[in-house]
Design a protein around this motif. Structure first.
Motif, mmCIF file in Angstrom:
data_model
loop_
_atom_site.group_PDB
_atom_site.id
_atom_site.type_symbol
_atom_site.label_atom_id
_atom_site.label_comp_id
_atom_site.label_asym_id
_atom_site.label_seq_id
_atom_site.Cartn_x
_atom_site.Cartn_y
_atom_site.Cartn_z
ATOM 1 N N ARG A 44 -5.746 12.595 4.605
ATOM 2 C CA ARG A 44 -6.817 13.392 5.215
ATOM 3 C C ARG A 44 -6.247 14.504 6.082
ATOM 4 N N GLN A 45 -5.199 14.186 6.809
ATOM 5 C CA GLN A 45 -4.578 15.174 7.676
ATOM 6 C C GLN A 45 -3.949 16.300 6.861
ATOM 7 N N ARG A 46 -3.303 15.924 5.766
ATOM 8 C CA ARG A 46 -2.573 16.895 4.944
ATOM 9 C C ARG A 46 -3.500 17.672 4.006
ATOM 10 N N LEU A 47 -4.496 16.990 3.429
ATOM 11 C CA LEU A 47 -5.303 17.595 2.368
ATOM 12 C C LEU A 47 -6.769 17.802 2.731
ATOM 13 N N GLY A 48 -7.150 17.463 3.961
ATOM 14 C CA GLY A 48 -8.561 17.504 4.340
ATOM 15 C C GLY A 48 -9.249 18.810 4.043
ATOM 16 N N GLU A 49 -8.656 19.932 4.463
ATOM 17 C CA GLU A 49 -9.290 21.239 4.273
ATOM 18 C C GLU A 49 -9.365 21.600 2.791
ATOM 19 N N LEU A 50 -8.353 21.212 2.018
ATOM 20 C CA LEU A 50 -8.365 21.496 0.578
ATOM 21 C C LEU A 50 -9.465 20.693 -0.116
ATOM 22 N N LEU A 51 -9.614 19.421 0.267
ATOM 23 C CA LEU A 51 -10.659 18.582 -0.316
ATOM 24 C C LEU A 51 -12.043 19.159 -0.061
ATOM 25 N N ILE A 52 -12.257 19.625 1.159
ATOM 26 C CA ILE A 52 -13.567 20.175 1.531
ATOM 27 C C ILE A 52 -13.845 21.455 0.753
ATOM 28 N N GLU A 53 -12.877 22.375 0.717
ATOM 29 C CA GLU A 53 -13.098 23.640 0.010
ATOM 30 C C GLU A 53 -13.303 23.417 -1.481
ATOM 31 N N GLU A 54 -12.527 22.491 -2.055
ATOM 32 C CA GLU A 54 -12.674 22.210 -3.489
ATOM 33 C C GLU A 54 -14.074 21.702 -3.803
ATOM 34 N N GLN A 55 -14.600 20.824 -2.942
ATOM 35 C CA GLN A 55 -15.928 20.287 -3.195
ATOM 36 C C GLN A 55 -17.011 21.340 -2.988
ATOM 37 N N GLU A 56 -16.853 22.193 -1.988
ATOM 38 C CA GLU A 56 -17.814 23.277 -1.762
ATOM 39 C C GLU A 56 -17.855 24.215 -2.975
ATOM 40 N N LEU A 57 -16.683 24.572 -3.486
ATOM 41 C CA LEU A 57 -16.611 25.467 -4.640
ATOM 42 C C LEU A 57 -17.146 24.801 -5.902
ATOM 43 N N THR A 58 -16.912 23.490 -6.040
ATOM 44 C CA THR A 58 -17.432 22.760 -7.196
ATOM 45 C C THR A 58 -18.951 22.771 -7.204
ATOM 46 N N VAL A 59 -19.545 22.498 -6.043
ATOM 47 C CA VAL A 59 -21.012 22.519 -5.940
ATOM 48 C C VAL A 59 -21.544 23.919 -6.214
ATOM 49 N N LEU A 60 -20.887 24.948 -5.644
ATOM 50 C CA LEU A 60 -21.308 26.332 -5.856
ATOM 51 C C LEU A 60 -21.217 26.707 -7.332
ATOM 52 N N TYR A 61 -20.144 26.296 -7.992
ATOM 53 C CA TYR A 61 -19.952 26.605 -9.407
ATOM 54 C C TYR A 61 -21.069 25.986 -10.249
ATOM 55 N N LYS A 62 -21.414 24.748 -9.955
ATOM 56 C CA LYS A 62 -22.499 24.090 -10.682
ATOM 57 C C LYS A 62 -23.836 24.794 -10.447
ATOM 58 N N GLN A 116 -15.697 11.517 4.194
ATOM 59 C CA GLN A 116 -16.207 10.156 4.004
ATOM 60 C C GLN A 116 -16.894 10.005 2.643
ATOM 61 N N VAL A 117 -17.581 11.051 2.166
ATOM 62 C CA VAL A 117 -18.367 10.930 0.932
ATOM 63 C C VAL A 117 -17.759 11.692 -0.239
ATOM 64 N N GLU A 134 -23.783 13.496 -5.256
ATOM 65 C CA GLU A 134 -25.107 13.880 -4.758
ATOM 66 C C GLU A 134 -25.098 14.029 -3.234
ATOM 67 N N LEU A 135 -24.394 13.117 -2.553
ATOM 68 C CA LEU A 135 -24.329 13.176 -1.093
ATOM 69 C C LEU A 135 -23.577 14.420 -0.615
ATOM 70 N N THR A 136 -22.506 14.791 -1.304
ATOM 71 C CA THR A 136 -21.768 15.990 -0.887
ATOM 72 C C THR A 136 -22.618 17.240 -1.082
ATOM 73 N N THR A 137 -23.409 17.253 -2.145
ATOM 74 C CA THR A 137 -24.306 18.396 -2.376
ATOM 75 C C THR A 137 -25.334 18.506 -1.248
ATOM 76 N N GLN A 138 -25.898 17.368 -0.848
ATOM 77 C CA GLN A 138 -26.848 17.352 0.268
ATOM 78 C C GLN A 138 -26.179 17.806 1.558
ATOM 79 N N LEU A 139 -24.958 17.324 1.776
ATOM 80 C CA LEU A 139 -24.238 17.662 3.000
ATOM 81 C C LEU A 139 -23.968 19.156 3.092
ATOM 82 N N ILE A 140 -23.548 19.763 2.002
ATOM 83 C CA ILE A 140 -23.274 21.202 1.995
ATOM 84 C C ILE A 140 -24.550 21.983 2.295
ATOM 85 N N ALA A 141 -25.670 21.552 1.720
ATOM 86 C CA ALA A 141 -26.951 22.230 1.970
ATOM 87 C C ALA A 141 -27.342 22.124 3.447
ATOM 88 N N ILE A 142 -27.134 20.960 4.041
ATOM 89 C CA ILE A 142 -27.435 20.774 5.468
ATOM 90 C C ILE A 142 -26.537 21.666 6.314
#
Length: 236
Positions: A44-62, A116-117, A134-142
């Motif tokens: 989490r310490q090493r990859l946290g920001e990459l994980l978050i950006e990847e998921q944001e971009l994945t949701v945006l792409y969809k 966490q999700v 589904e939870l990450t999509t909701q989280l990004i919208a919030i």
């Protein structure tokens, strides 16, 4: 005067053996869980920001793919009279105004909840991956809405862990269980817990890699490459 020898009964010997086995199981379980928790914290310490950006971009792409599909369908229906809707824009301008301290808290809650999700955390559990997505999509919208209270509520929900199952009514025993039976049940419980802990994806990586940091570097390279590709695909 010689004292008579006291022979240990069969039950006493089994109890003593079970107590030793239980202590051993607890020690191994603590070690396995400790390694897994430490490894996850390091990831989490090493990859946290990459994980978050990847998921944001994945949701945006969809979202963009869905919007393009709807646009084509609308164009077919309307023909020459079609007017293109405004495209999706990845922006934080919709966030409500908040004080710097509130903004820091806002980002902290978002980061913790996302890690966490994040679906990759449940890669070994197919039944949970769809829910996590589904939870990450909701989280990004919030997060994009800028509603601090709603984000706090979501954070509290996902950080709460497993949803407790309603306990069944426990029948009243006519006679208390013997010490031997209780110890046997405790040993079985610990064995099952240890098997589950050893089956965790991160622990399997920890024991299968000669140098677990090699896995971290592989994962970091994978996410950086994926993020580069997603940025190109979602470029407006």
């Amino acid at each position: 005067m010689n004292l008579p020898l006291v022979h240990e009964s069969s039950d006493d010997a089994q109890i003593r053996l079970l107590q030793q086995e239980i202590q051993s199981l607890k020690a191994v379980l603590d070690e396995v869980e400790g390694k897994t928790v430490s490894f996850e914290a390091m990831l989490r310490q090493r990859l946290g920001e990459l994980l978050i950006e990847e998921q944001e971009l994945t949701v945006l792409y969809k979202q963009q793919k869905l919007a393009k599909k709807e646009k084509r369908l609308a164009q077919k229906r309307k023909g020459k009279n079609y007017a293109a809707p405004q495209g999706l824009v990845r922006s934080e301008n919709s966030k409500k105004e908040m004080l710097p301290v509130q903004h820091q808290e806002y980002k902290r809650l978002y980061r913790e909840a996302m890690l966490q999700v994040h679906p990759d955390k449940y890669a070994m559990r197919e039944d949970a991956t769809d829910v996590a997505t589904e939870l990450t999509t909701q989280l990004i919208a919030i997060y994009q809405s800028g509603d601090l209270k709603e984000l706090q509520a979501f954070h509290a929900f996902v950080m709460g862990g497993e949803v407790p199952v309603a306990a069944e009514r426990v029948p009243v025993l006519k006679q208390p269980l013997s010490t031997l039976t209780l110890l046997q049940r405790e040993k079985t419980r610990l064995e099952e817990q240890l098997d589950s802990a050893k089956a965790q994806h991160l622990y399997q990586i920890w024991i299968s890699y000669t140098d677990p940091m090699a896995f971290v570097e592989e994962l970091e390279a994978y996410y950086r490459d994926r993020i580069t590709k997603l940025r190109r695909r979602t470029r407006s």
